[in-house]
Write an enzyme that holds these catalytic residues in place. Structure first.
Site: not given
Ligand SMILES: NC(=O)c1ccc[n+]([C@@H]2O[C@H](COP(=O)([O-])OP(=O)(O)OC[C@H]3O[C@@H](n4cnc5c(N)ncnc54)[C@H](O)[C@@H]3O)[C@@H](O)[C@H]2O)c1
Length: 254
Positions: A158, A162
């Site tokens: 990860y 990133k």
């Molecule tokens: N939640 C956290 O604490 C956090 C922190 C830092 C960064 N992020 C980043 O934020 C972004 C969104 O994460 P989130 O927390 O909303 O997660 P989430 O799991 O709630 O949403 C992510 C969405 O991406 C979709 N997805 C996954 N693989 C896919 C693909 N191959 N094609 C199309 N869609 C796909 C999933 O089905 C899901 O609906 C991600 O890039 C994650 O790395 C999240």
């Protein structure tokens, strides 16, 4: 955490078409919803269908497309639905690792993280840039992570994926900076979403990371992240290009 209320900027995305990936859940859903409620036509893409449809039923202006951002044919379908004019792209879809350090990482997990977080971000960007070049304008926001800013927030896959998102952001911002296209990223800290961890996590990795992770600022909400993403995608971000914005409540200064 300070009480915070989302405030819609009426009409900020009027006449604009914005593609949002990962729109079925969490940050992507909140971003798609906000942009549509601010007047935009949103192309909401995700691999899962039902929650996408629920979003479209709930928020006028959202059109859905089920597709995998790491699959070139699916990316073509997403962009086709958007049409000739694409004003914005929010590369939000992403997946998390299991906190594995490098001596434990499996090829399978490494490949999955890079295929979705890195290749997917590149593929969508590659697909929308020609329309933005033709229009002489466009804005892209990538969702990186605190893990893009430091070595002690996740596992190696990860963290590396990133960091790569930051590289895509900076290079693309530079390459098209004089063509009216702005490319920025947010680096969220902890966000309360449904993001899933692999079934088992690395004891070694969590043993090293635990003390640091327990000291981070409180988690934010998906709506808070969407506020910054929408700002950067909108004309309010007019002079911002190539920035990695730590949307982390101050974690990055610790
Ligand atoms: N939640 C956290 O604490 C956090 C922190 C830092 C960064 N992020 C980043 O934020 C972004 C969104 O994460 P989130 O927390 O909303 O997660 P989430 O799991 O709630 O949403 C992510 C969405 O991406 C979709 N997805 C996954 N693989 C896919 C693909 N191959 N094609 C199309 N869609 C796909 C999933 O089905 C899901 O609906 C991600 O890039 C994650 O790395 C999240």
């Amino acid at each position: 955490m300070t009480e915070w209320q989302e405030r819609i900027v009426d009409g900020r995305f009027d006449g604009r078409t914005v593609v949002v990936t990962g729109a079925a859940s969490g940050i992507g859903r909140a971003t798609a919803s906000r942009i549509a409620r601010e007047g935009g036509r949103v192309i909401a893409a995700d691999v899962v269908e039902r929650p996408l449809q629920e979003l479209a039923d709930e928020v006028p202006g959202v059109q859905t497309v089920v597709g995998d951002i790491s699959d070139e044919d699916d990316v073509a379908r997403i962009v086709e639905l958007a049409g000739e004019r694409i004003d914005g792209l929010a590369n939000v879809a992403g997946v998390m690792d299991d906190f594995s350090p490098v001596h434990e990482i499996s090829d399978e997990l490494w490949d999955r993280l890079f295929r979705i977080n890195v290749d997917g971000t590149m593929r969508l960007t590659r697909a929308v840039v020609p329309a933005m070049l033709a229009a002489g304008s466009g804005a892209i926001v990538n969702v990186a992570s605190e893990s893009a800013l430091r070595g002690n927030a996740a596992g190696v896959a990860y963290t590396a994926s990133k960091h790569a998102v930051v590289g895509i952001t900076r290079n693309t911002a530079f390459m098209y900076g004089d063509k009216g296209i702005r490319v920025n990223a947010v680096a969220p800290g902890g966000v309360a979403t449904g993001i899933q961890m692999p079934e088992s996590t690395s004891e070694f990795g969590l043993g090293r990371l635990g003390a640091f992770l327990s000291a981070i600022p409180p988690v934010s909400t998906a709506q808070m992240q969407a506020a910054t993403i929408a700002f950067l995608l909108s004309d309010d971000g007019v002079n911002i290009n190539g920035v990695i914005a730590p949307t982390d409540g101050g974690w990055s200064v610790q």
